[in-house]
Scaffold this motif. Structure first.
Motif, mmCIF file in Angstrom:
data_model
loop_
_atom_site.group_PDB
_atom_site.id
_atom_site.type_symbol
_atom_site.label_atom_id
_atom_site.label_comp_id
_atom_site.label_asym_id
_atom_site.label_seq_id
_atom_site.Cartn_x
_atom_site.Cartn_y
_atom_site.Cartn_z
ATOM 1 N N VAL A 227 51.230 35.937 15.655
ATOM 2 C CA VAL A 227 50.984 35.310 16.964
ATOM 3 C C VAL A 227 52.139 34.443 17.437
ATOM 4 O O VAL A 227 52.099 33.924 18.562
ATOM 5 C CB VAL A 227 49.683 34.475 16.947
ATOM 6 C CG1 VAL A 227 48.503 35.340 16.528
ATOM 7 C CG2 VAL A 227 49.818 33.259 16.041
ATOM 8 N N ASP B 234 44.027 41.675 18.848
ATOM 9 C CA ASP B 234 43.664 40.258 18.839
ATOM 10 C C ASP B 234 42.151 40.063 18.933
ATOM 11 O O ASP B 234 41.665 38.929 18.841
ATOM 12 C CB ASP B 234 44.329 39.518 20.002
ATOM 13 C CG ASP B 234 45.836 39.430 19.867
ATOM 14 O OD1 ASP B 234 46.536 39.612 20.876
ATOM 15 O OD2 ASP B 234 46.319 39.189 18.733
ATOM 16 N N SER C 288 46.025 36.559 29.570
ATOM 17 C CA SER C 288 46.083 35.291 28.856
ATOM 18 C C SER C 288 44.690 34.675 28.807
ATOM 19 O O SER C 288 43.830 34.971 29.645
ATOM 20 C CB SER C 288 47.050 34.321 29.545
ATOM 21 O OG SER C 288 48.363 34.836 29.559
ATOM 22 N N GLY D 76 55.153 33.040 19.198
ATOM 23 C CA GLY D 76 55.739 33.399 20.476
ATOM 24 C C GLY D 76 54.719 33.789 21.531
ATOM 25 O O GLY D 76 55.051 33.870 22.716
ATOM 26 N N ARG D 77 53.483 34.059 21.107
ATOM 27 C CA ARG D 77 52.432 34.430 22.060
ATOM 28 C C ARG D 77 51.340 33.354 22.166
ATOM 29 O O ARG D 77 50.774 33.165 23.232
ATOM 30 C CB ARG D 77 51.778 35.738 21.631
ATOM 31 C CG ARG D 77 52.698 36.933 21.625
ATOM 32 C CD ARG D 77 51.919 38.238 21.465
ATOM 33 N NE ARG D 77 51.166 38.283 20.223
ATOM 34 C CZ ARG D 77 49.848 38.522 20.160
ATOM 35 N NH1 ARG D 77 49.151 38.711 21.252
ATOM 36 N NH2 ARG D 77 49.236 38.551 18.985
ATOM 37 N N PHE D 78 51.058 32.674 21.079
ATOM 38 C CA PHE D 78 50.002 31.668 21.040
ATOM 39 C C PHE D 78 50.631 30.281 20.900
ATOM 40 O O PHE D 78 51.652 30.112 20.228
ATOM 41 C CB PHE D 78 49.064 31.899 19.858
ATOM 42 C CG PHE D 78 48.201 33.127 19.968
ATOM 43 C CD1 PHE D 78 48.387 34.075 20.947
ATOM 44 C CD2 PHE D 78 47.167 33.317 19.059
ATOM 45 C CE1 PHE D 78 47.588 35.207 21.027
ATOM 46 C CE2 PHE D 78 46.344 34.427 19.123
ATOM 47 C CZ PHE D 78 46.557 35.383 20.101
ATOM 48 N N MET E 55 46.654 31.536 24.579
ATOM 49 C CA MET E 55 46.998 32.873 24.106
ATOM 50 C C MET E 55 47.539 33.692 25.266
ATOM 51 O O MET E 55 46.913 33.762 26.333
ATOM 52 C CB MET E 55 45.758 33.552 23.516
ATOM 53 C CG MET E 55 45.085 32.733 22.427
ATOM 54 S SD MET E 55 43.716 33.591 21.637
ATOM 55 C CE MET E 55 42.542 33.673 22.980
ATOM 56 N N THR E 56 48.685 34.284 25.092
ATOM 57 C CA THR E 56 49.291 35.124 26.119
ATOM 58 C C THR E 56 49.591 36.505 25.549
ATOM 59 O O THR E 56 49.562 36.713 24.336
ATOM 60 C CB THR E 56 50.590 34.490 26.644
ATOM 61 O OG1 THR E 56 51.539 34.416 25.580
ATOM 62 C CG2 THR E 56 50.336 33.096 27.191
ATOM 63 N N SER E 57 49.870 37.428 26.429
ATOM 64 C CA SER E 57 50.210 38.808 26.037
ATOM 65 C C SER E 57 49.215 39.346 25.024
ATOM 66 O O SER E 57 49.585 39.898 23.976
ATOM 67 C CB SER E 57 51.638 38.855 25.463
ATOM 68 O OG SER E 57 52.575 38.377 26.403
ATOM 69 N N LEU E 58 47.953 39.195 25.322
ATOM 70 C CA LEU E 58 46.912 39.601 24.374
ATOM 71 C C LEU E 58 46.922 41.107 24.148
ATOM 72 O O LEU E 58 47.207 41.892 25.064
ATOM 73 C CB LEU E 58 45.555 39.129 24.867
ATOM 74 C CG LEU E 58 45.302 37.633 24.659
ATOM 75 C CD1 LEU E 58 44.140 37.144 25.513
ATOM 76 C CD2 LEU E 58 45.045 37.330 23.183
ATOM 77 N N LYS E 59 46.593 41.472 22.921
ATOM 78 C CA LYS E 59 46.569 42.866 22.506
ATOM 79 C C LYS E 59 45.180 43.216 21.996
ATOM 80 O O LYS E 59 44.440 42.326 21.548
ATOM 81 C CB LYS E 59 47.575 43.083 21.374
ATOM 82 C CG LYS E 59 48.987 42.602 21.670
ATOM 83 C CD LYS E 59 49.862 42.705 20.433
ATOM 84 C CE LYS E 59 51.242 42.146 20.689
ATOM 85 N NZ LYS E 59 52.097 42.228 19.482
#
Length: 124
Positions: free
Chosen positions: A64, A90, A17, A66-68, A83-87
């Motif tokens: 993004v 991203d 994150s 649900g993640r941001f 920002m979570t669960s970054l890929k």
């Protein structure tokens, strides 16, 4: 003269994150639609999230959602992008922007002022 300054970018691993900040000076966020965009090398600037003039409504790009999370702290004149669960996809330069229009907008040209950007790199 409105100035926006982003901070908080960096190198993280996939799944991590990160919280980006955007400080405004010369004017407050009050009455503005505020947004976050990003641009990866060789790609167009992509809308990520926006928050309404009142700060009550938000809107996210599907990529993004649900993640941001976008938020604003009027007392600190600062906007955030959690920002979570970054890929790895991203990875990009992230920009904040404000526009003094009525409705939430997703088009970059609708925004009046931009920050200089902060690099986010997500390693796999």
């Amino acid at each position: 003269q409105v100035q926006l300054v982003e901070s908080g970018g960096g190198l993280v691993q996939a799944g991590d994150s990160l919280r980006l900040s955007c400080a405004i000076s010369g004017r407050t966020f009050s009455g503005s639609v505020s947004g976050w965009f990003r641009q990866a090398p060789g790609k167009e600037r992509e809308f990520l999230a926006a928050i309404s003039r009142s700060g009550v409504s938000t809107y996210y790009a599907n990529s993004v959602k649900g993640r941001f999370t976008i938020s604003r702290d009027g007392a600190k004149n600062t906007m955030y992008l959690q920002m979570t669960s970054l890929k790895p996809e991203d990875t990009a330069v992230y920009y904040c922007a404000v526009g003094y229009m009525t409705n939430l907008r997703m088009t970059a040209s609708d925004y009046d002022y931009w920050g200089q950007g902060t690099q986010v790199t997500v390693s796999s």
